[in-house]
Scaffold this active site. Structure first.
Site, PDB file in Angstrom:
ATOM      1  N   ARG A  71     100.997  40.595  20.519  1.00 41.24           N
ATOM      2  CA  ARG A  71     101.497  41.943  20.274  1.00 41.24           C
ATOM      3  C   ARG A  71     101.483  42.739  21.581  1.00 41.24           C
ATOM      4  O   ARG A  71     100.651  42.519  22.445  1.00 41.24           O
ATOM      5  CB  ARG A  71     100.623  42.664  19.245  1.00 41.24           C
ATOM      6  CG  ARG A  71     100.886  42.248  17.803  1.00 41.24           C
ATOM      7  CD  ARG A  71     100.043  43.025  16.808  1.00 41.24           C
ATOM      8  NE  ARG A  71      98.633  42.757  16.990  1.00 41.24           N
ATOM      9  CZ  ARG A  71      97.797  43.515  17.644  1.00 41.24           C
ATOM     10  NH1 ARG A  71      98.181  44.679  18.159  1.00 41.24           N
ATOM     11  NH2 ARG A  71      96.535  43.180  17.774  1.00 41.24           N
ATOM     12  N   TYR A 199     107.846  37.070  18.933  1.00 40.49           N
ATOM     13  CA  TYR A 199     106.479  36.646  18.621  1.00 40.49           C
ATOM     14  C   TYR A 199     105.827  37.405  17.457  1.00 40.49           C
ATOM     15  O   TYR A 199     105.772  38.640  17.459  1.00 40.49           O
ATOM     16  CB  TYR A 199     105.566  36.790  19.851  1.00 40.49           C
ATOM     17  CG  TYR A 199     104.208  36.218  19.541  1.00 40.49           C
ATOM     18  CD1 TYR A 199     103.999  34.843  19.587  1.00 40.49           C
ATOM     19  CD2 TYR A 199     103.168  37.027  19.088  1.00 40.49           C
ATOM     20  CE1 TYR A 199     102.797  34.292  19.214  1.00 40.49           C
ATOM     21  CE2 TYR A 199     101.956  36.474  18.708  1.00 40.49           C
ATOM     22  CZ  TYR A 199     101.779  35.114  18.774  1.00 40.49           C
ATOM     23  OH  TYR A 199     100.594  34.558  18.394  1.00 40.49           O
ATOM     24  N   CYS A 252      88.656  38.851  15.641  1.00 48.16           N
ATOM     25  CA  CYS A 252      87.217  39.105  15.570  1.00 48.16           C
ATOM     26  C   CYS A 252      86.592  38.532  14.299  1.00 48.16           C
ATOM     27  O   CYS A 252      85.502  38.927  13.899  1.00 48.16           O
ATOM     28  CB  CYS A 252      86.930  40.595  15.673  1.00 48.16           C
ATOM     29  SG  CYS A 252      87.214  41.221  17.334  1.00 48.16           S
ATOM     30  N   ARG A 373      98.866  30.317  17.233  1.00 51.37           N
ATOM     31  CA  ARG A 373      98.618  30.612  15.812  1.00 51.37           C
ATOM     32  C   ARG A 373      99.243  29.568  14.899  1.00 51.37           C
ATOM     33  O   ARG A 373     100.113  28.800  15.304  1.00 51.37           O
ATOM     34  CB  ARG A 373      99.215  31.986  15.477  1.00 51.37           C
ATOM     35  CG  ARG A 373      98.571  33.114  16.293  1.00 51.37           C
ATOM     36  CD  ARG A 373      98.222  34.297  15.472  1.00 51.37           C
ATOM     37  NE  ARG A 373      97.434  35.261  16.225  1.00 51.37           N
ATOM     38  CZ  ARG A 373      96.548  36.085  15.673  1.00 51.37           C
ATOM     39  NH1 ARG A 373      96.335  36.064  14.373  1.00 51.37           N
ATOM     40  NH2 ARG A 373      95.868  36.939  16.404  1.00 51.37           N
TER      41      ARG A 373
HETATM   42  P1  GTP Z   1      93.623  38.349  13.542  1.00 52.23           P
HETATM   43  O1  GTP Z   1      94.422  37.286  12.860  1.00 52.23           O
HETATM   44  O2  GTP Z   1      94.022  38.538  14.978  1.00 52.23           O
HETATM   45  O3  GTP Z   1      93.604  39.650  12.821  1.00 52.23           O
HETATM   46  O4  GTP Z   1      92.124  37.776  13.713  1.00 52.23           O
HETATM   47  P2  GTP Z   1      90.886  37.498  12.734  1.00 52.23           P
HETATM   48  O5  GTP Z   1      90.053  38.733  12.632  1.00 52.23           O
HETATM   49  O6  GTP Z   1      91.333  36.861  11.477  1.00 52.23           O
HETATM   50  O7  GTP Z   1      90.009  36.467  13.609  1.00 52.23           O
HETATM   51  P3  GTP Z   1      89.622  34.940  13.361  1.00 52.23           P
HETATM   52  O8  GTP Z   1      88.849  34.728  12.106  1.00 52.23           O
HETATM   53  O9  GTP Z   1      90.840  34.118  13.548  1.00 52.23           O
HETATM   54  O10 GTP Z   1      88.608  34.666  14.566  1.00 52.23           O
HETATM   55  C1  GTP Z   1      88.974  34.796  15.907  1.00 52.23           C
HETATM   56  C2  GTP Z   1      87.992  34.098  16.798  1.00 52.23           C
HETATM   57  O11 GTP Z   1      86.644  34.512  16.535  1.00 52.23           O
HETATM   58  C3  GTP Z   1      88.026  32.583  16.642  1.00 52.23           C
HETATM   59  O12 GTP Z   1      88.044  31.984  17.915  1.00 52.23           O
HETATM   60  C4  GTP Z   1      86.740  32.270  15.915  1.00 52.23           C
HETATM   61  O13 GTP Z   1      86.271  30.994  16.224  1.00 52.23           O
HETATM   62  C5  GTP Z   1      85.788  33.390  16.351  1.00 52.23           C
HETATM   63  N1  GTP Z   1      84.791  33.697  15.295  1.00 52.23           N
HETATM   64  C6  GTP Z   1      85.053  33.971  13.993  1.00 52.23           C
HETATM   65  N2  GTP Z   1      83.908  34.177  13.279  1.00 52.23           N
HETATM   66  C7  GTP Z   1      82.898  34.042  14.168  1.00 52.23           C
HETATM   67  C8  GTP Z   1      81.462  34.147  14.049  1.00 52.23           C
HETATM   68  O14 GTP Z   1      80.902  34.401  12.982  1.00 52.23           O
HETATM   69  N3  GTP Z   1      80.738  33.963  15.186  1.00 52.23           N
HETATM   70  C9  GTP Z   1      81.353  33.679  16.394  1.00 52.23           C
HETATM   71  N4  GTP Z   1      80.569  33.512  17.453  1.00 52.23           N
HETATM   72  N5  GTP Z   1      82.697  33.565  16.527  1.00 52.23           N
HETATM   73  C10 GTP Z   1      83.455  33.748  15.445  1.00 52.23           C
HETATM   74  C1  SPV Z   2      96.488  40.708  14.771  1.00 50.53           C
HETATM   75  O1  SPV Z   2      96.755  40.797  15.985  1.00 50.53           O
HETATM   76  O2  SPV Z   2      95.655  41.472  14.225  1.00 50.53           O
HETATM   77  C2  SPV Z   2      97.136  39.677  13.941  1.00 50.53           C
HETATM   78  C3  SPV Z   2      98.211  38.882  14.540  1.00 50.53           C
HETATM   79  O3  SPV Z   2      96.781  39.525  12.778  1.00 50.53           O
HETATM   80  S1  SPV Z   2      99.732  39.750  14.594  1.00 50.53           S
HETATM   81  O4  SPV Z   2     100.465  39.473  13.355  1.00 50.53           O
HETATM   82  O5  SPV Z   2     100.469  39.221  15.758  1.00 50.53           O
HETATM   83  O6  SPV Z   2      99.484  41.157  14.711  1.00 50.53           O
END
Ligand code: GTP
Ligand code: SPV
Ligand code: MN
Length: 588
Positions: A71, A199, A252, A373
């Site tokens: 983004r 993207y 996160c 992704r």
């Molecule tokens: P968006 O799709 O961007 O909104 O992200 P999201 O909040 O769904 O994040 P996601 O669960 O994909 O995690 C992103 C990164 O954080 C990955 O590389 C994970 O491995 C790492 N991660 C997730 N949960 C944990 C945790 O509990 N501890 C640690 N150390 N890393 C974590």
């Molecule tokens: C984020 O960035 O929080 C996502 C991926 O979930 S996107 O759809 O590219 O915003």
């Protein structure tokens, strides 16, 4: 001949066609034969690479332009009539000025190309939560991705009828010029315009542009909320399912928490976790006075790196069929995909995310882009909730905020009440990630994980949260978590992932008055012995350290919050100013 039966849709399409001047126009009906034909066309032009259809049936790889991989917040605008309605956290331009600029860019932008007209629904078609959109795009990647992420095609047109309203979304890839890239929301006109990107969050207009930026604006007017939240259900050994939502900034941990597998000890007792959503929640007050949540999406657009059978078995399993991968590495030996953290055996005969020859054993560069992704259907997920398609949604017991913070924020704390909880959300801070362009690892305030996604003034948004609290007789309890505290060497102290279940257990017990808590200057915290550490190698001292509140660090944070709050001027709700004063007093 008119393309649809809806007069408003047809009138808008006439305008768009006159502007972008496509060679052909095609309506996406959602018919499988149509989608197969478009997929085959994308393969023939190199837009998609066919993966191993025995190991990964229905799966393809897409590579976006190397300058177009996340983004772009600097080029994302909220064009409300008045600048003050966009507020200090959004870019703003006068809507007429922006449209004049965009019209020049869109003029003839689809000459010689096919324009796809894609009707889609956010939430189950016909549900009281559902809102409909039409995305016009010249990208097959967008059509196929939207078909995974949303409900697409004829049923949406049927629901729209002859004069139903919809969100207008216009996307053109044009020439991907980063200097002329614009992601623009016109909240007062239910309109989104995106140009010069191909993207994810920039172009799948149902997701961040509609389901968060436009929907947050609508929610404020219609007394509901659109939030950057996962939704999960935790089933206890008695078979009761309790639901929580959690707002963490991009990359996160939402997808990971939403699909968590409980540690063995919990599984043996009969605990189960059900995923309702991993990124977006729409929340409404139910007839029973509780807050009810639906996931408006139909798929996951998840971060690939770090996803493994160990860290997130369910997410990985969801990507084994009918999934579109973007910017991951390609294992040429068997035409499967790879990314950092998938396993410890990177392919040696591979191509990196840009298609360059890559040897995972010898190369010092990454194979997959850090923001690579997968786009996977929700129904592929082994732990998808039986309530996933319930048009009424699920009742929420707890709302959890959290960010990526090396210091300061403890593992978990609970707000004293709704107003304090809104304050806790408003002061969220997190280190930036690869999900957006720009520096990674920089601490910034990201209220409610909505900084890049709020479609109006953040001060008014906080007031809306406070007002919503008054409309919910049975309010969820509000918490804050931090899985990312580090030691002096920069290692994460808390094991995270499945072990986050231990924190969820405490949170749910608090919601049902099943456990005591201690008061601290920042809110309620667990007595360390109330967090179950059985089966981990976390010691009680480490847990005490994870829960500790360093008053000096918090005073620094307070100073930073005061600076941040200044940007909101008289739109800062008095209740939040009061909460900040209380925090200062408690820390003194
Ligand atoms: P968006 O799709 O961007 O909104 O992200 P999201 O909040 O769904 O994040 P996601 O669960 O994909 O995690 C992103 C990164 O954080 C990955 O590389 C994970 O491995 C790492 N991660 C997730 N949960 C944990 C945790 O509990 N501890 C640690 N150390 N890393 C974590
Ligand atoms: C984020 O960035 O929080 C996502 C991926 O979930 S996107 O759809 O590219 O915003
Ligand atoms: Mn997200």
């Amino acid at each position: 001949m008119a393309l649809t039966n809806n007069v408003k849709v047809n009138a808008w399409l006439d305008e768009v066609i006159a502007l972008v001047k496509p060679e052909k126009v095609e309506l996406i009906t959602g018919d499988q034969a149509q989608l197969d034909r478009l997929t085959a066309e994308a393969v023939s032009t190199g837009e998609f690479i066919t993966l191993n259809q025995e190991k990964l049936p229905g799966c393809y790889l897409h590579r976006s332009d190397p300058t177009d991989v996340a983004r772009v917040e600097a080029r994302t605008f909220i064009c409300s009539k008045k600048e003050e309605d966009a507020g200090p956290t959004n870019n703003w331009m006068d809507p007429e000025e922006m449209k004049a600029k965009l019209m020049k860019l869109y003029d003839g932008s689809m000459a010689g190309r096919t324009m796809y007209v894609l009707p889609y629904s956010m939430s189950v078609v016909g549900s009281p939560f559902a809102k409909y959109g039409i995305e016009v795009t010249d990208s097959i990647y967008v059509v196929i991705s939207m078909n995974i992420m949303t409900r697409v095609g004829q049923p949406v047109l049927d629901a729209l009828g002859t004069d139903g309203d919809f969100i207008k979304g216009l996307h053109a890839k044009k020439d991907l010029d980063p200097e002329e890239r614009y992601i623009v929301q016109f909240p007062e006109e239910n309109t989104i315009m995106s140009i010069n990107s191909g993207y994810g969050g920039n172009v799948l207009l149902g997701k961040k542009c509609f389901a968060l930026r436009i929907a947050s604006y609508l929610g404020r007017q219609e007394n509901w909320m659109a939030e950057h939240m996962l939704i999960l259900g935790i089933e206890n050994p008695q078979g009761e399912v309790r639901y929580v939502t959690a707002a963490f900034p991009s990359a996160c941990g939402k997808t990971n928490l939403a699909m968590l597998i409980p540690p063995e000890g919990y599984r043996n007792k009969g605990y189960k976790v059900w995923c309702v959503g991993d990124d977006i929640a729409w929340l409404r007050v139910g007839e029973d006075g509780r807050l009810w949540a639906v996931n408006p999406e139909n798929g996951f657009f998840g971060v690939a790196p770090g996803t493994s059978a160990k860290s997130n078995y369910n997410a990985l399993a969801a990507t084994r069929k009918n999934t579109l991968f973007t910017n991951v590495a390609l294992d040429k030996s068997d035409m499967t995909v790879w990314w950092e953290g998938l396993n410890k055996t990177p392919p040696t005969n591979a191509e990196d995310w840009q298609g360059r020859p890559w040897n995972g054993e010898t190369s010092t560069e990454k194979g997959a882009h850090p923001n690579s992704r997968f786009t996977a259907p929700a129904k592929n997920c082994p732990c998808i909730s039986p309530e996933f398609e319930n048009p009424k949604g699920v009742p929420v017991s707890a709302i959890i905020f959290g960010g990526r913070r090396a210091k300061t924020a403890p593992l978990v704390y609970q707000s004293r009440d709704w107003q304090h909880g809104v304050f806790v959300g408003s002061i969220m801070a997190s280190e930036t990630t690869a999900a957006a362009t720009g520096a990674v690892g920089v601490l910034r305030r990201d209220p409610m994980a909505m900084r890049p996604f709020c479609g109006y003034h953040m001060g008014d948004y906080w007031q809306h949260w406070l007002d919503m609290g008054k409309l919910i007789p049975n309010q969820p309890k509000i918490f804050n978590v931090n899985w990312f505290r580090t030691d002096d060497e920069g290692n994460f102290i808390w094991p995270g992932f499945g072990d986050n279940m231990r924190v969820l257990e405490w949170i749910l017990k608090r919601c049902f008055d099943e456990v005591d808590a201690q008061e601290t200057p920042i809110g309620y915290e667990p007595y360390p012995t109330d967090i179950n550490l059985e089966g981990t190698d976390v010691s009680l001292e480490t847990l005490e350290d994870l829960l500790s509140v360093d008053k000096d660090l918090w005073m620094e944070d307070v100073a930073n919050i005061e600076e941040f709050y200044k940007d909101f001027g008289d739109k800062l709700p008095a209740a939040l100013k009061d909460e900040l004063e209380t925090l200062k007093k408690n820390l003194a």
